[in-house]
Design an enzyme around this catalytic site. Structure first.
Site, PDB file in Angstrom:
ATOM      1  N   SER A 171       3.883   5.858  35.943  1.00 36.19           N
ATOM      2  CA  SER A 171       4.708   6.562  36.931  1.00 36.19           C
ATOM      3  C   SER A 171       4.162   7.957  37.198  1.00 36.19           C
ATOM      4  O   SER A 171       4.035   8.389  38.355  1.00 36.19           O
ATOM      5  CB  SER A 171       6.154   6.659  36.444  1.00 36.19           C
ATOM      6  OG  SER A 171       6.738   5.384  36.320  1.00 36.19           O
ATOM      7  N   HIS A 181      10.042  11.964  39.141  1.00 33.66           N
ATOM      8  CA  HIS A 181      10.239  10.741  38.360  1.00 33.66           C
ATOM      9  C   HIS A 181      11.708  10.343  38.332  1.00 33.66           C
ATOM     10  O   HIS A 181      12.049   9.153  38.411  1.00 33.66           O
ATOM     11  CB  HIS A 181       9.721  10.955  36.936  1.00 33.66           C
ATOM     12  CG  HIS A 181       9.725   9.733  36.091  1.00 33.66           C
ATOM     13  ND1 HIS A 181      10.538   9.598  34.979  1.00 33.66           N
ATOM     14  CD2 HIS A 181       9.016   8.577  36.179  1.00 33.66           C
ATOM     15  CE1 HIS A 181      10.329   8.415  34.420  1.00 33.66           C
ATOM     16  NE2 HIS A 181       9.406   7.773  35.119  1.00 33.66           N
TER      17      HIS A 181
END
Length: 217
Positions: A21, A47
């Site tokens: 990510s 995130h």
């Protein structure tokens, strides 16, 4: 759909998911002007929100990162405006340095006084927190009135937080409260516009606690 055609996750390992990510965030964010110290905050905010526009809108006081790390390592209290922020902050990391996370918006005395004064519980909870915790970190992700009250108390010399993470979300006074915060000469992390929210406040504080922990004890 044939079972063999179903989408399978790239990985089910939490650390690998997070690393992937962050790699995607770094690549897609592209060129930016954030410092190396600020970028971990940006990463974790994006995130948490999957919102690059929100990440790019973040604004840092020059002393924000150092002030936040120092306050955490000194065991300063962290004050959240709502339970969602308190719940999301990694309390074990904060506790390693003797700190704790507090929220007062649901306290009975706060609710009673707010009703008597015909004002918001968020305002009264900030007043209570300032009376109880000198040099705290304030993490405000939900209530613009909490941020505006904190700013008022600072201007009147009644409190001096170590850091304000002021990212309330909403359509009424949210953007305006952040613009008022930007006028203060006190460490802050905020963003411009209506976006924000409890997950953003949590992400910023957790990123700071990771940076504090990385420095050792």
């Amino acid at each position: 759909m044939n079972v063999r055609d179903e989408y399978k996750p790239l990985t089910v390992q939490p650390q690998e998911i997070e690393a992937k990510s962050f790699s995607i965030i770094t690549e897609e964010l592209g060129t930016h002007t954030f410092t190396a110290e600020q970028f971990p905050i940006i990463q974790r905010v994006i995130h948490a929100s999957a919102d690059f526009e929100l990440g790019r809108s973040l604004v840092f006081h020059p002393d924000a990162i150092n002030a936040g790390i120092k306050a955490i390592r000194e065991g300063r209290a962290i004050v959240a405006d709502v339970q969602m922020v308190q719940s999301g902050i990694s309390k074990p990391r904060i506790a390693r340095f003797g700190g704790d996370v507090h929220v007062y918006i649901s306290d009975q005395d706060v609710a009673t006084e707010a009703k008597a004064l015909n004002t918001t519980r968020a305002i009264l909870s900030v007043r209570k927190a300032c009376d109880m915790h000198a040099g705290a970190i304030f993490a405000i992700g939900n209530a613009p009135t909490a941020l505006l009250e904190l700013i008022r108390l600072i201007k009147e010399g009644l409190t001096k937080p170590s850091l304000i993470v002021g990212v309330p979300v909403g359509f009424v006074s949210a953007a305006e409260s952040k613009e008022e915060l930007l006028k203060l000469d006190i460490p802050y992390i905020t963003n411009r516009g209506r976006k924000g929210g409890s997950p953003v406040a949590v992400a910023a504080v957790n990123a700071l606690s990771l940076l504090a922990d990385a420095q050792g004890r």
